[in-house]
Motif scaffolding. Structure first.
Motif, PDB file in Angstrom:
ATOM      1  N   TRP A 118       0.835  -1.203   0.000  1.00 12.66           N
ATOM      2  CA  TRP A 118       0.000   0.000   0.000  1.00 12.66           C
ATOM      3  C   TRP A 118       0.869   1.252   0.000  1.00 12.66           C
ATOM      4  N   ARG A 119       1.907   1.272   0.806  1.00 12.79           N
ATOM      5  CA  ARG A 119       2.810   2.424   0.862  1.00 12.79           C
ATOM      6  C   ARG A 119       3.463   2.696  -0.481  1.00 12.79           C
ATOM      7  N   LYS A 123      -0.053   5.180  -1.296  1.00 16.06           N
ATOM      8  CA  LYS A 123       0.266   6.281  -0.399  1.00 16.06           C
ATOM      9  C   LYS A 123       0.693   7.552  -1.138  1.00 16.06           C
ATOM     10  N   GLN A 131      -1.696  11.179   4.354  1.00 19.62           N
ATOM     11  CA  GLN A 131      -0.673  10.152   4.534  1.00 19.62           C
ATOM     12  C   GLN A 131      -0.301  10.018   6.004  1.00 19.62           C
ATOM     13  N   GLU A 132      -0.104  11.156   6.658  1.00 18.02           N
ATOM     14  CA  GLU A 132       0.288  11.130   8.068  1.00 18.02           C
ATOM     15  C   GLU A 132      -0.831  10.573   8.942  1.00 18.02           C
ATOM     16  N   TYR A 134      -3.087   8.326   8.017  1.00 18.03           N
ATOM     17  CA  TYR A 134      -3.120   6.887   7.798  1.00 18.03           C
ATOM     18  C   TYR A 134      -1.934   6.203   8.476  1.00 18.03           C
ATOM     19  N   GLU A 135      -0.766   6.837   8.417  1.00 18.72           N
ATOM     20  CA  GLU A 135       0.423   6.238   9.028  1.00 18.72           C
ATOM     21  C   GLU A 135       0.268   6.120  10.545  1.00 18.72           C
ATOM     22  N   GLY A 183      -8.771   4.386   6.650  1.00 16.71           N
ATOM     23  CA  GLY A 183      -7.425   4.197   6.126  1.00 16.71           C
ATOM     24  C   GLY A 183      -7.007   2.736   6.138  1.00 16.71           C
ATOM     25  N   VAL A 187      -5.943  -0.033   3.136  1.00 19.43           N
ATOM     26  CA  VAL A 187      -4.741  -0.876   3.147  1.00 19.43           C
ATOM     27  C   VAL A 187      -5.120  -2.334   2.912  1.00 19.43           C
TER      28      VAL A 187
END
Length: 430
Positions: A118-119, A123, A131-132, A134-135, A183, A187
């Motif tokens: 996914w990344r 992403k 992005q942040e 989801y991370e 999110g 993934v």
């Protein structure tokens, strides 16, 4: 030919089941006594290849027919070959392989493998702030999974998701949890996109958390807990009482640009430009695509802006905590906003429990609306998405006079004077 009597007898206890640790629904089919002895198993399990109950129910009738035909063939082979009742090891293994259902492909797929895919693939398509977001959810999941010794995506079901939420998001709002689950659903779904699984997972969807309810507390956020804008009296108190002076400068700059707290904390000196009609600030917002914008600054605050431009030599318009090192700008902005809010609360403003640095942005919008500036223009200035078909899809605001709009932003004269002399003092905190 399948014996109808055998079908009726053999299907009396057939049912759809989901075994512990399995991601997919299966058909449970009890075997007749002779086949139990021959196959050394009391029943057959056949996967329906989906974790969704409704979809499994739709596939169930056809699946049962296939199992019945399979059992009929096995029974026929048993009748034709009596020695199968006492099979040798090789024959037993061969027969077992034929009747054992294929294991779900998800068993071989690790959580980390899905996340890395996914990344790599999806992403980069998201905004930096998304992005942040989801991370943060991914890191929480990895930490929690490690504590539970969960390594593969098939080990997760809806019950595990609820446990994950209750243990890692206790006290957070349902809205925050929904963003995180959205999110993680993306993934998980990527494993289907790349062909690792046969179906999209539904374990992250439709958990129905209340946006306003805080997880695990039963507390619901009411309307009287929502954030309020700063009044002029509040701003006077902030510009008088906040220390160091750089905090006052950030509040003033946020007030006259309408920028988000993170945007204003990370405002760069080289993004301030002087055009024919006055000063403009280029805001590299990361929250959405609309957040990246250029905003004119009211001419009444030219002295303040010129002092910021001329009296600082570093990267930032308002230098703060220069002795510290930051891994990214988000961490820097978060630290600054936390420090400002900590000192703001010491001033005991009337609505301090319902305000924050972000309240300057609300004041900015309130003032523009009070001057009857069109909503579409306000959205351009503050970096909100314009979703209307006409104002948004057809018009991108190319010919909107933003300078005319911001000149409507008026504050009391004495407050303007306080802002315009702020940079005569030390700007770096001790």
């Amino acid at each position: 030919m399948t014996d109808p009597a055998f079908i009726r007898k053999g299907t009396q206890m057939v049912r759809m089941v989901k075994r512990k640790g399995r991601n997919n629904w299966e058909i449970f089919y009890p075997l007749p006594a002779d086949l139990r002895v021959a196959l050394k198993t009391p029943a057959l399990y056949r996967t329906l290849a989906t974790g969704d109950r409704q979809e499994a129910a739709n596939r169930y009738p056809a699946g049962v027919v296939e199992v019945i035909l399979e059992v009929s063939k096995l029974k026929q082979r048993l009748t034709e070959s009596p020695f199968v009742v006492q099979p040798n090891m090789a024959a037993s293994q061969e027969l077992q392989q034929k009747i054992t259902p294929a294991q779900p492909t998800t068993k071989a797929i690790s959580i980390k493998a899905v996340i890395e895919a996914w990344r790599s693939d999806l992403k980069p398509q998201l905004s930096k702030s998304t992005q942040e977001e989801y991370e943060r959810a991914i890191n929480r999941l990895l930490t929690w999974s490690k504590s539970r010794d969960l390594r593969f995506i098939h080990e997760f079901d809806r019950k595990k998701v609820r446990e994950f939420v209750s243990e890692t998001y206790h006290g957070r709002s349902g809205k925050t949890v929904k963003l995180a689950l959205g999110g993680l659903r993306g993934v998980w779904d990527h494993s289907f996109t790349v062909g690792w699984t046969d179906d999209k997972s539904t374990i992250w969807s439709n958990h129905n958390y209340n946006d306003r309810m805080k997880i695990g507390t039963g507390e619901i956020k009411t309307d009287d807990q929502s954030e309020l804008p700063f009044s002029f009296d509040d701003i006077r108190a902030l510009l008088k009482g906040l220390q160091p002076v750089a905090f006052k400068q950030l509040v003033a700059l946020a007030l006259i640009t309408g920028a988000r707290s993170s945007e204003i904390a990370n405002a760069k000196r080289d993004r301030l430009s002087l055009r024919e009609d006055g000063y403009w600030l280029d805001i590299h917002g990361t929250k959405t695509k609309s957040a990246h914008r250029s905003v004119p600054i009211p001419r009444a605050f030219d002295p303040f802006v010129e002092s910021l431009r001329d009296e600082t030599t570093g990267d930032y318009l308002v230098p703060l905590f220069e002795e510290k090192e930051w891994s990214n700008e988000r961490d820097r902005a978060r630290y600054i906003n936390k420090e400002i809010n900590r000192k703001r609360r010491l001033l005991n403003l009337p609505n301090t429990h319902r305000q924050g640095v972000h309240s300057t942005r609300r004041t900015y919008i309130e003032l523009l609306e009070g001057e009857e500036v069109p909503l579409g223009t306000i959205k351009l200035l503050v970096g909100h998405k314009r979703t209307d078909l006409t104002i948004g899809t057809y018009s991108k605001g190319t010919y909107v006079n933003l300078r005319k709009a911001v000149e409507c932003l008026t504050v009391p004269e004495e407050l303007s004077q306080v802002i315009n002399v702020l940079t005569k003092y030390q700007t770096t905190p001790k």
